[in-house]
Design an enzyme around this catalytic site. Structure first.
Site, PDB file in Angstrom:
ATOM      1  N   SER A  96       9.900  77.905  57.007  1.00  0.00           N
ATOM      2  CA  SER A  96       9.562  76.849  57.960  1.00  0.00           C
ATOM      3  C   SER A  96      10.798  76.019  58.259  1.00  0.00           C
ATOM      4  CB  SER A  96       8.440  75.959  57.405  1.00  0.00           C
ATOM      5  OG  SER A  96       8.035  75.002  58.361  1.00  0.00           O
ATOM      6  N   CYS A  97      10.762  75.320  59.392  1.00  0.00           N
ATOM      7  CA  CYS A  97      11.893  74.480  59.790  1.00  0.00           C
ATOM      8  C   CYS A  97      11.365  73.352  60.669  1.00  0.00           C
ATOM      9  CB  CYS A  97      12.940  75.318  60.522  1.00  0.00           C
ATOM     10  SG  CYS A  97      12.332  76.093  62.042  1.00  0.00           S
ATOM     11  N   GLY A  98      12.167  72.898  61.617  1.00  0.00           N
ATOM     12  CA  GLY A  98      11.735  71.805  62.476  1.00  0.00           C
ATOM     13  C   GLY A  98      10.807  72.240  63.589  1.00  0.00           C
TER      14      GLY A  98
END
Length: 312
Positions: free
Chosen positions: A259-261
């Site tokens: 996951s990230c932004g």
């Protein structure tokens, strides 16, 4: 496994691409450059003024799910295939090379997208456009002709199917908080992960912090800037990538969610994980999943728990 057999390695060096482009049958080259909205850069216009000769532009924000306030979510298969049919990609095993103007940033997202829709012969260019230029690759700076635009090509690709088992929804992440069957690796910066820095989308109500039980491995730690490739970024050696992933808890039987932004740089970790398995087969479990809504969805929701550590 769905991704156990591919026709080429998932990264390609600039000199290798240069050689392939000089052959009788050259790969389709895609510019997948993307930047954060606050950087105010128009990558489509930049492609028109500087690009690898013969490349095509992939608009990450446009080729995405419609009617949602979340950025560049995966589009449905029937819409995605219509975009890809405007590229010179004849079949699911056609050779495709994806690059961006940073080196390794957004190109892995398009690599991941193509892989999920069944394309087996896709690689990311190490060093990106700077690297290709540094080894003497031909870069075009004049506006493209009509024959070099999306609308100029129409191939006969079959209907596509999305490998949904490698995409996670908010509801699945919530369920995983209890089951803990999968390890969620967040590749945002440490400051954003612990809540010490505001989210870039804070004005839209996105909170700071992290998901409970997640671990942090900022994606730049997987990369280095190569002065021999014009300062373009590339992946560290597979052994270093293996050590970094193992350090945060990824083992041979760990099911991983990246996951990230907003779902872009999470694919950097997915590609790093893949590169380790290509170099050292069996080191890790199968292809990781990716949380497509990412922190833009989680941090912007009112029904999702957030952990704020306030130290980085």
């Amino acid at each position: 496994l769905y991704f156990s057999v591919v026709a080429m390695r998932s990264i390609i060096a600039p000199k290798q691409l240069l050689k392939k482009l000089q052959s009788a049958v050259s790969p389709t080259v895609i510019d997948a450059s993307w930047y954060m909205p606050h950087e105010n850069r128009n990558t489509g216009e930049e492609w028109k003024t500087k690009r690898i000769k013969g490349s095509w532009f992939f608009d990450i924000d446009k080729i995405a799910l419609r009617n949602t306030n979340l950025p560049h979510m995966l589009p449905p298969a029937n819409e995605f295939v219509e975009h890809i049919r405007t590229l010179p990609v004849q079949s699911l095993d056609s050779e495709v090379v994806v690059y961006d103007t940073t080196g390794i940033l957004s190109a892995p997202r398009v690599w991941w997208t193509l892989r999920l829709f069944g394309f087996t012969n896709v690689a990311v260019l190490e060093g990106g456009l700077p690297g290709f230029e540094a080894v003497g690759g031909e870069v075009i700076t004049t506006p493209p002709t009509d024959a070099e635009t999306y609308s100029s090509y129409d191939n006969k690709l079959p209907a596509l199917t999305l490998a949904k088992q490698f995409v996670r929804s908010k509801e699945e992440i919530l369920a995983n908080l209890d089951s803990k069957k999968e390890l969620l690796v967040d590749v945002r910066s440490a400051a954003r992960f612990v809540g010490a820095a505001p989210d870039p989308r804070a004005s839209s109500g996105v909170r700071p912090g992290a998901m409970p039980h997640s671990v942090n491995l900022p994606f730049p730690e997987l990369l280095f800037r190569d002065d021999n490739l014009g300062g373009g970024t590339r992946f560290k050696d597979a052994s270093e990538l293996r050590d970094l992933l193992q350090k945060v808890g990824v083992t041979h039987d760990t099911a991983v969610i990246s996951s990230c932004g907003s779902g872009i740089t999470a694919a950097v970790l997915v590609l790093a994980h893949t590169l380790v398995n290509e170099e050292f087969p069996g080191t890790f479990a199968e292809f990781p999943a990716l949380y497509d809504g990412a922190w833009a969805e989680w941090g912007g929701s009112t029904d999702t728990p957030v952990v704020v550590a306030q130290s980085a």
